[in-house]
Write an enzyme that holds these catalytic residues in place. Structure first.
Site, PDB file in Angstrom:
ATOM      1  CG  ASP A  85     -22.807  34.874  22.185  1.00 39.62           C
ATOM      2  OD1 ASP A  85     -22.029  35.585  21.485  1.00 39.62           O
ATOM      3  OD2 ASP A  85     -23.714  33.973  21.520  1.00 39.62           O
ATOM      4  CD1 TRP A  86     -25.755  33.400  18.571  1.00 37.96           C
ATOM      5  CD2 TRP A  86     -28.014  33.928  18.561  1.00 37.96           C
ATOM      6  NE1 TRP A  86     -26.320  33.639  17.089  1.00 37.96           N
ATOM      7  CE2 TRP A  86     -27.493  33.721  17.392  1.00 37.96           C
ATOM      8  CE3 TRP A  86     -29.339  34.042  18.659  1.00 37.96           C
ATOM      9  CZ2 TRP A  86     -28.534  34.041  16.344  1.00 37.96           C
ATOM     10  CZ3 TRP A  86     -30.147  34.117  17.734  1.00 37.96           C
ATOM     11  CH2 TRP A  86     -29.743  34.273  16.433  1.00 37.96           C
ATOM     12  CD1 TRP A 140     -19.119  35.369  15.801  1.00 39.70           C
ATOM     13  CD2 TRP A 140     -17.377  34.109  15.742  1.00 39.70           C
ATOM     14  NE1 TRP A 140     -19.721  34.240  16.160  1.00 39.70           N
ATOM     15  CE2 TRP A 140     -18.618  33.241  16.319  1.00 39.70           C
ATOM     16  CE3 TRP A 140     -16.439  33.145  15.852  1.00 39.70           C
ATOM     17  CZ2 TRP A 140     -18.904  32.046  16.845  1.00 39.70           C
ATOM     18  CZ3 TRP A 140     -16.487  31.727  16.183  1.00 39.70           C
ATOM     19  CH2 TRP A 140     -17.834  31.319  16.653  1.00 39.70           C
ATOM     20  CG  ASP A 181     -17.402  41.508  23.443  1.00 48.17           C
ATOM     21  OD1 ASP A 181     -16.704  41.249  22.380  1.00 48.17           O
ATOM     22  OD2 ASP A 181     -18.343  40.928  23.985  1.00 48.17           O
ATOM     23  CG  HIS A 214     -18.038  37.473  23.496  1.00 48.08           C
ATOM     24  ND1 HIS A 214     -19.072  38.527  23.377  1.00 48.08           N
ATOM     25  CD2 HIS A 214     -18.674  36.247  23.409  1.00 48.08           C
ATOM     26  CE1 HIS A 214     -20.230  37.863  23.005  1.00 48.08           C
ATOM     27  NE2 HIS A 214     -19.801  36.365  22.755  1.00 48.08           N
TER      28      HIS A 214
END
Length: 293
Positions: free
Chosen positions: A116-117, A155, A241, A270
């Site tokens: 993710d980030w 999102w 995901d 995810h």
């Protein structure tokens, strides 16, 4: 600058999270990290809206295999201090704080694990500090160039409408498994008030959605450095995901010279560390053992 510090009792007795806290102070902020085991370091970069709790299933088997696992919490997340102004949070600031934290504890010879980030933050850190990093593990992430898909925009729009971000709902929505309520409560533990969620609420809005947005140049530069990265890379993407499907993982495999074949983690969404953390740790232990051969 107003800063929220989550009371320590919020973290008492969290299921599967027996780890002692470690802290460094950077720019007046107390930043938290887990530091378990001995041996070659593995640095685990979390995403949004998670924290080092996301890696709790992976830490014990990695430590048992002879590794030192470091899992920091970004400012605004986990046990780290949380500035309450959303405008304080920027991509550059997150990278700078993690860079300083890892320099303070003198991490070298590391495997950087990103999701993710954690991808934009951890891959930028790794490629800007190649003398500290020997391997990469890349999971369900991307380096953004101002183009995003419909799933991400949904999102982003949800996050923009909900500044008091429902963290537990997000976690439950982005896993295949039915996450028990006590685990949901643990994910929510760092953020007891709307003000404490400023960093989590801002993260989706930091993703560049045009080519001129802040962060694009820096992420493109990280992508260019990866294109010459010869050190070993393990790429694991889950099968369920909608934002980062396996084809996004294949793009990393195709772009990075050191990458092996894509590993698709079946039965995971995810937050694949939550769905299949033990399996991913096993894949990593094999990857690291192969690198020693």
């Amino acid at each position: 600058m107003e800063v929220f510090r989550t009371p320590d009792d919020r973290f008492s007795g969290l299921p599967g999270y027996p780890f002692e806290p470690d802290y460094v102070e950077v720019d007046g902020l107390r930043l938290h990290y887990i530091d378990e085991g001995e041996g070659e370091p593995i640095v685990c970069f979390h995403g949004e809206p998670t924290w080092s709790y996301l890696y709790r299933k992976m830490i014990p088997p990695l430590v048992t295999a002879g590794h030192r696992v470091i899992a920091p919490d970004y400012a605004g997340f986990g046990r780290s201090d949380k500035p309450t102004s959303r405008s304080w949070y920027t991509y550059d600031r997150h990278v700078a704080l993690m860079t300083e934290l890892l320099a303070r504890i003198d991490v070298r010879g590391a495997t950087a694990v990103v999701q993710d980030w954690g991808g934009p933050i951890g891959l930028r850190w790794a490629t800007e500090n190649p003398d500290r990093v020997e391997r990469l593990v890349i999971m369900n992430t991307g380096l953004f160039a101002g183009r995003v898909n419909d799933a991400f925009m949904s999102w982003r729009n949800f996050a923009e409408r909900n500044p008091d971000l429902p963290v537990g709902f997000v976690i439950q929505s982005a896993t295949v498994t039915e996450v028990p309520q006590e685990i949901i409560d643990a994910y929510e533990a760092p953020w007891p008030t709307p003000e404490s969620k400023a960093g989590a609420a801002q993260f989706p809005l930091l993703v560049p959605i045009t080519e001129n947005d802040p962060g694009v140049a820096e992420m493109n530069a990280a992508r260019e450095r990866l294109a010459t990265w010869q050190k070993p890379v393990l790429v694991c993407f889950s099968d369920s995901d909608p934002i980062f499907p396996p084809k996004a993982g294949q793009r990393f495999v195709d772009a990075i010279p050191g990458a092996g074949e894509l590993v698709v983690i079946e039965g995971a969404a995810h937050f694949l560390q939550e769905d299949k953390g033990e399996q991913i740790a096993a894949e990593m232990n094999q990857f690291l053992a192969d690198g020693r051969a």
